[in-house]
Write a protein that holds these residues in place. Structure first.
Motif: not given
Length: 352
Positions: A140-145, A169-171, A194-197, A200-202
């Protein structure tokens, strides 16, 4: 800048479907109930990102929380994967494995005394996960970057940047492998860099995992960058909806036009709305926006022959599907003048 592109169609069955949802809170000192959500239809299809936009106090967060069973509706219906959302503790616990909430402030979402590992593993422990907990948390942490994930296991929230905390939180939401994320102002507390990152993750999570998402925001620029569809909310009701590019490049509701006019890249002068949004315990008759409407105040509604309707007739409730719709007498009259008759897809259903 290009808007997000949907990978679903209007014929795809909805993952989440809301019909005539209403949520009222008791008034104080004998005042009428506050109608925070006052007749909302909304569909979210698999793999679709829908942005729910509007001013503070319009009912966005109340609606979002009700979709996760956190605020019980006064009336109406919520269906998830075709089944009604049950209110029992056991049913809601099972549902929250499939639908997760991501809040605006990661500081408020994370216990400062818990490590990152414990914060992400909490959902697994609540739901009695029987697999390899360490592998699930790392994934989960890896998927969240957050890579390598093991580097973050023993860190505490105060040791992380704001963007890293939001990724934790997303993880924590992703670890249960949900089908739906409800993200309430997910980047509002973050620096612009950071907003763009996070956005892009979502988008990447949608592409990789097929996630659906409802993104609650007051920021139309965010909606443009992330959403497939947008629903504009005013005083407890959705007043315009459609594909994000269509709504945000050619808005039809005066309220949507006013919201867009204050963006830096918007042509012309900003529209300054008069007054404050009405008290939800005293929703005005007719169109609920008419007391602040620049079209009515400027005489355009009168010239279109709909001024009386704006003041006395409720435009109705928009259906939850993906078609472009607007709850506005003036917009319907203008469309009718341009085409000879308003199309059925533009019209709202009468309010009950």
């Amino acid at each position: 800048m290009t808007s997000a592109t949907t990978n679903t169609t209007t014929s795809t069955p909805a993952l989440l479907s809301v019909a005539d949802l209403r949520i009222a809170f008791p008034g104080r000192n004998g005042a009428p109930p506050a109608r925070a959500v006052d007749g909302v239809d909304l569909d979210i299809r698999p793999g679709e990102i829908v942005a729910l936009v509007g001013e503070s106090g319009c009912g966005k967060t109340t609606l979002a929380r009700s979709l996760l069973g956190l605020v019980p509706p006064t009336s109406g219906r919520i269906l998830f994967d075709g089944a009604p959302l049950a209110s029992s503790a056991r049913a809601l616990k099972a549902y929250r494995k499939r639908a997760q909430l991501v809040l605006q402030d990661p500081n408020g979402s994370l216990n400062p005394r818990h490590t990152v590992y414990d914060a992400v593993a909490e959902g697994l422990r609540i739901h009695g996960y029987g697999g390899d907990e360490r592998a699930a948390v790392a994934g989960a942490l890896a998927r969240a970057g957050l890579r390598p994930p093991e580097r973050f296991f023993l860190r505490y929230p105060h040791e992380l940047s704001g963007g890293q905390r939001q990724r934790v939180v997303i993880a924590g939401a992703l670890v249960l492998e949900p089908e739906l994320l409800v993200a309430d102002e997910p980047v509002a507390s973050l620096d612009a860099s950071v907003r763009g990152e996070i956005l892009a993750l979502l988008l990447r999570l949608r592409a990789e995992l097929g996630l659906s998402a409802l993104v609650v925001t007051h920021d139309l620029g965010l909606a443009w960058n992330i959403a497939d569809r947008v629903a504009v909310m005013y005083l407890g009701r959705i007043v315009e909806t459609g594909e994000v590019e269509q709504v945000l490049t050619a808005p039809r509701h005066p309220y949507t036009q006013a919201l867009l006019s204050v963006l830096p890249e918007a042509p012309g002068a900003p529209v300054v709305l008069t007054g404050e949004p009405p008290d939800p315990s005293r929703v005005p008759g007719g169109c609920r926006f008419h007391a602040r409407c620049q079209i009515l105040a400027g005489g355009e509604a009168e010239r279109a022959g709909v001024a009386d309707a704006c003041r006395s007739q409720d435009p109705g409730i928009l259906t939850g599907g993906g078609t472009a719709q607007v709850a506005c007498h003036w917009a319907h009259a203008r469309a009718g003048a341009e085409t000879g008759a308003g199309t059925g897809a533009e019209r709202a259903t009468p309010a009950q």
